[in-house]
Design an enzyme around this catalytic site. Structure first.
Site, PDB file in Angstrom:
ATOM      1  N   ASN A 117      51.444  24.674 -87.268  1.00 27.97           N
ATOM      2  CA  ASN A 117      52.093  23.443 -87.683  1.00 27.97           C
ATOM      3  C   ASN A 117      51.062  22.364 -88.009  1.00 27.97           C
ATOM      4  O   ASN A 117      49.888  22.656 -88.217  1.00 27.97           O
ATOM      5  CB  ASN A 117      53.125  22.964 -86.663  1.00 27.97           C
ATOM      6  CG  ASN A 117      54.390  22.448 -87.326  1.00 27.97           C
ATOM      7  OD1 ASN A 117      54.340  21.552 -88.161  1.00 27.97           O
ATOM      8  ND2 ASN A 117      55.531  23.027 -86.968  1.00 27.97           N
ATOM      9  N   ARG A 118      51.491  21.102 -88.019  1.00 30.01           N
ATOM     10  CA  ARG A 118      50.683  20.029 -88.580  1.00 30.01           C
ATOM     11  C   ARG A 118      49.979  19.195 -87.514  1.00 30.01           C
ATOM     12  O   ARG A 118      50.506  18.985 -86.423  1.00 30.01           O
ATOM     13  CB  ARG A 118      51.548  19.114 -89.457  1.00 30.01           C
ATOM     14  CG  ARG A 118      52.101  19.812 -90.693  1.00 30.01           C
ATOM     15  CD  ARG A 118      53.118  18.965 -91.442  1.00 30.01           C
ATOM     16  NE  ARG A 118      53.540  19.620 -92.674  1.00 30.01           N
ATOM     17  CZ  ARG A 118      54.521  20.527 -92.753  1.00 30.01           C
ATOM     18  NH1 ARG A 118      55.202  20.862 -91.648  1.00 30.01           N
ATOM     19  NH2 ARG A 118      54.824  21.087 -93.901  1.00 30.01           N
ATOM     20  N   HIS A 143      48.531  24.675 -90.065  1.00 24.33           N
ATOM     21  CA  HIS A 143      48.399  26.102 -89.750  1.00 24.33           C
ATOM     22  C   HIS A 143      46.946  26.584 -89.682  1.00 24.33           C
ATOM     23  O   HIS A 143      46.621  27.681 -90.146  1.00 24.33           O
ATOM     24  CB  HIS A 143      49.176  26.940 -90.751  1.00 24.33           C
ATOM     25  CG  HIS A 143      50.667  26.821 -90.636  1.00 24.33           C
ATOM     26  ND1 HIS A 143      51.297  26.460 -89.465  1.00 24.33           N
ATOM     27  CD2 HIS A 143      51.651  27.023 -91.557  1.00 24.33           C
ATOM     28  CE1 HIS A 143      52.609  26.456 -89.657  1.00 24.33           C
ATOM     29  NE2 HIS A 143      52.849  26.776 -90.915  1.00 24.33           N
ATOM     30  N   HIS A 217      54.516  33.842 -88.355  1.00 25.44           N
ATOM     31  CA  HIS A 217      55.178  33.152 -89.460  1.00 25.44           C
ATOM     32  C   HIS A 217      55.923  34.117 -90.378  1.00 25.44           C
ATOM     33  O   HIS A 217      55.880  33.973 -91.607  1.00 25.44           O
ATOM     34  CB  HIS A 217      54.148  32.346 -90.257  1.00 25.44           C
ATOM     35  CG  HIS A 217      54.712  31.151 -90.967  1.00 25.44           C
ATOM     36  ND1 HIS A 217      55.585  31.254 -92.036  1.00 25.44           N
ATOM     37  CD2 HIS A 217      54.533  29.818 -90.774  1.00 25.44           C
ATOM     38  CE1 HIS A 217      55.902  30.039 -92.472  1.00 25.44           C
ATOM     39  NE2 HIS A 217      55.277  29.150 -91.718  1.00 25.44           N
ATOM     40  N   SER A 218      56.651  35.066 -89.820  1.00 25.00           N
ATOM     41  CA  SER A 218      57.465  35.943 -90.664  1.00 25.00           C
ATOM     42  C   SER A 218      58.667  35.199 -91.224  1.00 25.00           C
ATOM     43  O   SER A 218      59.269  34.358 -90.555  1.00 25.00           O
ATOM     44  CB  SER A 218      57.948  37.159 -89.873  1.00 25.00           C
ATOM     45  OG  SER A 218      56.907  38.095 -89.698  1.00 25.00           O
ATOM     46  N   TYR A 219      59.007  35.532 -92.474  1.00 23.55           N
ATOM     47  CA  TYR A 219      60.231  35.064 -93.110  1.00 23.55           C
ATOM     48  C   TYR A 219      61.243  36.204 -93.053  1.00 23.55           C
ATOM     49  O   TYR A 219      60.967  37.316 -93.515  1.00 23.55           O
ATOM     50  CB  TYR A 219      60.001  34.737 -94.579  1.00 23.55           C
ATOM     51  CG  TYR A 219      59.198  33.503 -94.879  1.00 23.55           C
ATOM     52  CD1 TYR A 219      59.761  32.431 -95.562  1.00 23.55           C
ATOM     53  CD2 TYR A 219      57.852  33.425 -94.538  1.00 23.55           C
ATOM     54  CE1 TYR A 219      59.024  31.314 -95.886  1.00 23.55           C
ATOM     55  CE2 TYR A 219      57.098  32.313 -94.859  1.00 23.55           C
ATOM     56  CZ  TYR A 219      57.685  31.258 -95.530  1.00 23.55           C
ATOM     57  OH  TYR A 219      56.943  30.151 -95.849  1.00 23.55           O
ATOM     58  N   ASP A 289      62.982  21.900 -91.710  1.00 25.33           N
ATOM     59  CA  ASP A 289      61.575  22.211 -91.465  1.00 25.33           C
ATOM     60  C   ASP A 289      61.162  21.389 -90.259  1.00 25.33           C
ATOM     61  O   ASP A 289      60.300  20.509 -90.346  1.00 25.33           O
ATOM     62  CB  ASP A 289      60.733  21.888 -92.694  1.00 25.33           C
ATOM     63  CG  ASP A 289      59.309  22.429 -92.584  1.00 25.33           C
ATOM     64  OD1 ASP A 289      59.022  23.155 -91.609  1.00 25.33           O
ATOM     65  OD2 ASP A 289      58.486  22.122 -93.481  1.00 25.33           O
ATOM     66  N   GLN A 329      60.089  26.029 -84.372  1.00 30.97           N
ATOM     67  CA  GLN A 329      60.161  25.454 -85.716  1.00 30.97           C
ATOM     68  C   GLN A 329      61.102  26.303 -86.550  1.00 30.97           C
ATOM     69  O   GLN A 329      60.865  27.489 -86.793  1.00 30.97           O
ATOM     70  CB  GLN A 329      58.778  25.434 -86.374  1.00 30.97           C
ATOM     71  CG  GLN A 329      58.744  24.740 -87.722  1.00 30.97           C
ATOM     72  CD  GLN A 329      58.597  23.231 -87.630  1.00 30.97           C
ATOM     73  OE1 GLN A 329      58.407  22.684 -86.547  1.00 30.97           O
ATOM     74  NE2 GLN A 329      58.647  22.543 -88.761  1.00 30.97           N
ATOM     75  N   GLU A 357      59.516  29.913 -85.828  1.00 32.04           N
ATOM     76  CA  GLU A 357      58.161  29.911 -85.284  1.00 32.04           C
ATOM     77  C   GLU A 357      58.173  29.332 -83.869  1.00 32.04           C
ATOM     78  O   GLU A 357      58.395  28.134 -83.689  1.00 32.04           O
ATOM     79  CB  GLU A 357      57.241  29.091 -86.180  1.00 32.04           C
ATOM     80  CG  GLU A 357      57.259  29.504 -87.638  1.00 32.04           C
ATOM     81  CD  GLU A 357      56.856  28.362 -88.555  1.00 32.04           C
ATOM     82  OE1 GLU A 357      55.717  27.859 -88.400  1.00 32.04           O
ATOM     83  OE2 GLU A 357      57.683  27.956 -89.399  1.00 32.04           O
TER      84      GLU A 357
END
Length: 395
Positions: A117-118, A143, A217-219, A289, A329, A357
């Site tokens: 994340n940020r 990330h 981070h899988s979609y 998000d 997330q 996440e």
């Protein structure tokens, strides 16, 4: 660790019975339970990237490459027993190295570190010293930076334990890499269990105090990757609050109740039901998000708790997530725009995949009220997340 109650699982086939076998993987679907290794490609510098295919006794298969620790495929059955790949990604290494992918930078299936994340402004202060990180997301750090853990070649070896078969990935991040202090030794174990779970254990040690926040981070698209929108998936998140963000997607520091907002997923709700509402937070994220504050009886507990459930009505597939982390997330694939084509040749359009996440909160090094992400020498970072796969005919 204790498990919370969950929906019924798929039938479990008894016994591992010495499953582990490392062999060259074939392209057919007849893999026996175990681990198969083959070559996935070469990096521009000539180093070989390997792919490990994990198969359990129920036929679930998962492929992982040691570049970025990326999960490139995950095939599970639907309610009729038909197997489909449910994660977004590519069949070749070239897909992950292409200019189009680097430009979009969706982090398909990757391990994320040192910090998921940020981090605001790409900097934080620790023990009187300010550290400047890469700013690869506007003015922020995202990330792990320009060359995060998603873009390094991990050491890999197959594994077997009482629960299933897997791969152990390890990487030593040198002191100062991407601006972070301390040499960080990281180990991530992926296990595909006989209970139809993807079990992920993260461990790390450091030589200097440093922030650490590892995640995956899988979609997912539970109707099958490349099958279109995920907006009809029903989502439940075990959270009564979330962390709202500013217009740069940095948390404001507020812990806001979800009650009465489009962020209330305490009951199963279609992802698309409220995503287009005129809500400041949705507009800032271009959809969901956001970090959700997971509900647990003991806030400092390291036990697994239910984080989320997702059900797709056409296939009947159910995904459940448990974690030791305090946050989750939820990302609804808002920046997918059709510029990338997946494993079936289908373009990954807007909101055709979602990510869950497990994590500590974004920007925690700059937010004193958030749970700390600082790892000190002599300590061991440990995080545990389970993704469980099954089917249901309805909710």
């Amino acid at each position: 660790m204790p498990r919370s109650s969950t929906f019924p699982l798929l039938a479990v086939t008894a016994g591992l019975a010495s499953m582990l076998s490392v062999a060259q993987a074939s392209d057919d679907n007849s893999a026996v339970p175990g681990v198969e290794k083959s070559t996935f490609g070469q990096l521009p510098d000539g180093r070989t990237v390997d792919v490990y295919r994990l198969t359990n006794a129920n036929g679930i298969t998962m492929r992982i490459i040691n570049y970025g620790g990326i999960i490139v495929s995950l095939k599970t059955p639907d309610a009729q027993g038909n197997f489909e790949d449910i994660v977004l990604g590519f069949d070749s290494l070239e897909g992950y190295l292409s200019d189009a992918y680097r430009k979009a930078n969706p982090y398909f299936g990757a391990l994320i570190g040192r910090y998921g994340n940020r981090i605001a402004g790409g900097e934080f202060s620790l023990d009187g010293t300010t550290y400047q990180l890469a700013t690869n997301d506007g003015s922020n750090h995202l990330h792990g930076g320009d060359q995060g853990f998603d873009k390094v070649l991990w050491d890999a070896k197959p594994s077997e334990n009482q629960n299933g078969v897997g791969v152990i990935l390890s990487y030593i991040s040198p002191d100062g890499e991407e601006g972070y202090p301390g040499k960080l030794e990281t180990e991530v174990t992926y296990t595909l269990t006989e209970s139809d779970e993807l079990d992920i254990v993260y461990r790390a040690t450091t030589t200097k105090p440093t922030p650490v926040n590892l995640t995956q981070h899988s979609y997912f698209n539970l109707d099958g990757e490349g099958s279109g929108s995920i907006l009809d998936h029903y989502l439940m998140i075990n959270a009564e609050a979330f962390t709202p963000v500013d217009d740069m997607l940095i948390p404001t520091g507020e812990i806001r109740p979800v009650d009465g907002t489009p962020f209330d997923f305490t009951e199963p709700t279609p992802i698309g039901e409220r995503i287009e509402q005129d809500n400041q937070q949705l507009l800032r994220g271009k959809g969901y998000d956001h970090n959700f504050v997971l509900k647990r009886e003991a806030p400092q507990s390291e036990e697994l708790v239910m984080a989320a459930r997702v059900w797709e009505p056409d296939s009947g597939r159910l995904l459940e997530v448990e974690t030791t982390e305090p946050g989750l997330q939820f990302y609804s694939g808002n920046f997918l725009d059709g510029s990338l084509s997946g494993k079936q040749g289908s373009d990954y359009e807007h909101r055709s995949g979602f990510a869950l996440e497990t994590q500590h909160f974004p920007d925690s090094p700059n937010q004193e009220s958030f749970p700390s992400t600082i790892l000190n020498p002599g300590e061991t970072y440990r995080s545990h997340t389970v993704y469980r796969f099954s089917t249901r005919n309805g909710l």
